[in-house]
Design an enzyme around this catalytic site. Structure first.
Site, short mmCIF file in Angstrom:
data_model
loop_
_atom_site.label_atom_id
_atom_site.label_comp_id
_atom_site.label_asym_id
_atom_site.label_seq_id
_atom_site.Cartn_x
_atom_site.Cartn_y
_atom_site.Cartn_z
N GLY A 133 -7.73 -0.38 -3.28
CA GLY A 133 -7.56 -1.80 -3.63
C GLY A 133 -7.26 -2.67 -2.44
N GLY B 162 0.82 -1.21 0.00
CA GLY B 162 0.00 0.00 0.00
C GLY B 162 0.86 1.26 0.00
N ASN C 27 -9.79 8.56 2.46
CA ASN C 27 -9.68 8.50 1.00
C ASN C 27 -10.67 7.52 0.36
OD1 ASN C 27 -7.44 10.24 1.16
ND2 ASN C 27 -6.07 8.52 1.52
N GLU D 65 -0.92 -2.35 -7.00
CA GLU D 65 -1.77 -1.35 -7.63
C GLU D 65 -0.91 -0.17 -8.13
OE1 GLU D 65 -5.49 -0.74 -5.45
OE2 GLU D 65 -5.05 1.40 -5.56
N GLY E 84 2.29 4.85 1.91
CA GLY E 84 2.57 5.43 3.22
C GLY E 84 3.97 5.11 3.68
N ASN E 85 4.33 5.67 4.81
CA ASN E 85 5.72 5.50 5.24
C ASN E 85 6.03 4.11 5.76
OD1 ASN E 85 4.24 5.92 7.52
ND2 ASN E 85 5.57 7.50 8.40
N ILE E 86 5.00 3.39 6.24
CA ILE E 86 5.27 2.02 6.67
C ILE E 86 5.55 1.15 5.46
CG2 ILE E 86 4.34 0.01 7.87
CD1 ILE E 86 2.63 1.93 9.53
#
Lengths: 518, 518
Positions: free
Chosen positions: A392, A275, A388, A300, A277-279
């Site tokens: 997916g 996905g 948001n 995605e 993001g920072n992780i």
């Protein structure tokens, strides 16, 4: 006609459609439905949406109670902080589907001033092509950014495919924005057509397999305008890894290493989905330094952190629907190298349940919060405020070989450095259920939930994942719930409904989920 | 050796494995993991589980605090009111996955005395074969009912396939129960092997397509016993249609008729999946009298109501993992006729997301409750008490062409004929999310939710589906929630978390969801 345009448009019948962005305004009308190409915001139209926004601004025609150009907007993914947000500011969006990421629009949606449908990336677009959202009517105008028009009138798209194929199929009128500032992306795409049941098997058994064509066929008689564009927006930029996200990545890599050791994963793992993001970024960076060779990505969105992995040879190949880079220089300067390592597919294919399951994708996504039983909230802060959209995450989590969610155990509020626990008794909005999650990981540790009953999952999640300052509070709740429900033989998944959201209501009232008492 | 047995066992090396059910007791030990063939309870082993139960009963060895033969039980679907329930009564089950339907076991699970994992029918079995639930260890003993053993040692299963293939693959020891009282089901099955990623495309594009073999190959060296059985249990019987379920069926058929008219469905519809219960039954009966010709079924379980549809020619073909008939006479007396119209497949195939989506399955299932936004609870009464499990409802709802849920708008309690509203502000346990549901229908009407925003869905669900005595109460809650959340720009999906379960807690305290005030 500009020579730059003529070089990229090899289909002569379109020459007399060439016009300025302003010339296209007449094709849009109040209440019409509009589709944009693009995803995250890459490959989306630019100069036409800007012309429309300028037209509305200059003529001041969209007063709050009497808008004259307010439209339904369909874009496969987020269109983002540029034109999507500007259209919203101008009160130009009455309805949006299936995802958004624009501050002004978000505010309108959360205030009841714009409608929003939040739908899986893969199902949304099939539903569109089946006429589900337009009562079988066509989309009035579809704007598609292309990087080249071939001799047969078909389009070479740009850095994303998204919903372009289905939108063009459903369009009454098509406007092409031909971007002459970016390279032609010819060779990067695998375009698959729309379909109605029964479909055909998607004959992809390796990430790099192709089943479609390089260009997108459209009905040339629908094309009402061809507009040159030289604009380019950066893709989503991602916050860089911090200490906690590095810890999460490290727990994950330890887990994957053990799965390889146990024979449940091959040493190159299975294709990865990650996905935003920072992780996710930290995990990808962690994989760069991991022992796993020849990784592949079936995801995605391809993001910044993956380019260095291509460079080092760690990442062999990627399939996605968008290439979302915060800066394009590195990619364009090495276009030949990178473009041979990626495939961009329609979002119905990049996120197809069929392929995610068959390829054994390892799905990794970040929720807003997860609960002690393994349900996760990916969309609504406080249970009610859209962030948001589900995007997916459901496509990948439901169908992945391993379904992993990662988040920080707590976040700060104004009054408490750990005021928000990301582990709660019950997620305040549920997008992913306990039936789908295999692994939950925070900076504190990793909970392998496979095969466990709800109460065993809860004990493990509290022990491994919760922030230390919430462990006792959550354990107290769990024990209290077990006692109250199991004593009346109603406690497979113990909860006390009158207290289940007390941490959330306390946050609203006191800006912390730390309770004085249950 | 009985001649009946010899007729059905054509693999001579198994002759010396023939023994009595009692002879197999030695293969089971305290703490061992056991897999059963079967589904709903059809095709499940009978005489061996009975022998084990009798052994435990006779010797009184399973005292509550000191059981000597307590096992982990894996069965693909419900094993039901016979041996599953008896094992539970005898304190013989420590853990069960992925579904159950046995009163005694349910009580233990809800009291914390037995553990239960509730998992999608399609993913459960893949996870089993990948070693997820046994830490890569084999299942200690797998008992499989067969109706014939072929010359090559492979098995012809009975009225279900379920998880037999994967269990046999994971088994350390296999016990075969050869049922000589039922016909051999040779020709009914389409057996597909276990797989590891990357898998192959499942080349099924019509309900009647076959991709596997008629018999199930096993490793003969694992077989430790062959036991004759002449027992047969009836499958799940279904309550017959009542006035309200007929109304639901009628709303549904009107809806489908309009979908055909709009060109979104062909006149024979797409393949149907239908859950269990009297609403499903009424729907099937309604289809018998509908204008749609040549129907097909792609479902988990074939039930009673489908036989008359085969007779009339209305139903052309069915694919499922089990044939669950409450009486077998009609089927056996016309075995040649019916057996050519059905295929029984492993549950990983009957419920494969790939096939459900490709074939465009119309999924119809019954929830315990649904909420105003379209989330549904399929598993936990009051949010905490397990009923049966999610089964295949998630497989079908997520991937169907049309995802439909049907339920009565209200149910009675001791003090109120409509004490339980099946439409609530928030489902007290969420198994299916708003992102998956297209249509909700009760006896009052049908809500077509496709494309709508949460608030629009809520208004429609309250208007069309809620019981008349709850409409004002739900509308008041909705309006209150909109006001409270949208005023602070936090109301895409309005809820007031402090009141959201007030109808549920009122039910617990006062046996009605009708509130005096919010």
């Amino acid at each position: 006609m500009a020579s730059s345009l003529k070089q990229r448009c090899k289909y002569a019948p379109f020459f007399n459609k060439v016009c300025s962005p302003q010339d296209t305004i007449k094709f849009f009308s109040n209440g019409c439905s509009v589709g944009w190409s693009g995803f995250t915001p890459v490959g989306d139209p630019k100069v036409v949406p800007i012309a429309l926004a300028e037209y509305v601004e200059k003529n001041n025609i969209n007063k709050e109670n009497n808008p004259e150009l307010k439209m339904k907007l369909f874009v496969g993914g987020s269109a983002g902080p540029y034109n999507e947000d500007r259209w919203a500011k101008n009160n130009m969006i009455s309805y949006r589907s299936p995802y958004q990421n624009a501050d002004s629009l978000k505010k309108q949606i959360n205030s009841g001033k714009a409608a929003f449908q939040d739908k899986h990336v893969s199902t949304f677009i099939q539903d569109v092509s089946w006429g589900y959202y337009t009562n079988n009517l066509p989309l009035d105008v579809v704007i598609i950014e292309a990087t080249e028009i071939l001799e047969d009138g078909s389009l070479i798209l740009g850095g994303s495919v998204g919903s372009s194929v289905e939108f063009a199929h459903m369009a009454k009128k098509i406007i092409i924005e031909l971007n002459t500032a970016t390279p032609s992306f010819k060779g990067c795409h695998d375009i698959v057509d729309t379909w109605k049941p029964p479909g055909s098997p998607l004959n992809i058994t390796r990430v790099s397999d192709r089943i479609g064509s390089l260009s997108m066929k459209i009905d040339p008689s629908k094309v009402v305008a061809v507009v040159e564009s030289q604009l380019q927006f950066p893709g989503r930029s991602v916050a860089s890894a911090n200490e906690d996200s590095k810890k999460i990545a490290s727990h994950l890599i330890d887990f994957l290493t053990n799965e390889v050791k146990q024979g449940r994963l091959p040493e190159s793992l299975y294709p990865l989905q990650s996905g935003v993001g920072n992780i996710a970024n930290a995990t990808i960076e962690g994989l760069q330094n991991s022992p796993f060779p020849n990784l592949e990505v079936f995801t995605e969105v391809v993001q910044d952190a993956m380019l260095p992995m291509f460079d080092s040879g760690k990442l062999k190949f990627s399939s996605s629907t968008a290439l979302s880079l915060s800066s394009w220089d590195q990619f364009y300067n090495n276009f030949d190298f990178y473009s041979k390592k990626i495939i961009l597919r329609p979002q119905q294919i990049s996120n197809a349940p069929e392929l995610i399951r068959r390829l054994g994708v390892i799905a990794m996504n970040t929720p807003v919060e997860a609960d002690i039983y393994g349900h996760a909230n990916s969309t609504h802060s406080g249970g009610t405020k859209i962030i948001n959209g589900i995007g997916g995450s459901g496509d990948f989590l439901r169908n992945g070989y391993l379904s992993i969610m990662h988040c920080f155990s707590a976040r700060k509020t104004k009054v408490d450095p750990y005021g928000i626990s990301c582990i709660v008794p019950m997620a305040s909005h549920i997008d992913h259920t306990e039936h789908d999650l295999d692994v939950l990981v925070t900076e504190n540790g990793l909970a392998d939930l496979r095969g466990l009953s709800p109460v065993d999952r809860a004990r493990l999640i509290i022990d491994k994942c919760a922030h230390p300052t919430y462990k006792d509070q959550l354990t107290e709740y769990l024990n209290m719930s077990i006692k109250e429900t199991q004593s009346r033989a109603a406690g497979h998944e113990p909860q006390i409904l009158s207290k289940v959201f007390k941490m959330h209501t306390n946050l609203l009232e006191n800006q912390t989920m730390h309770l004085k008492s249950w």
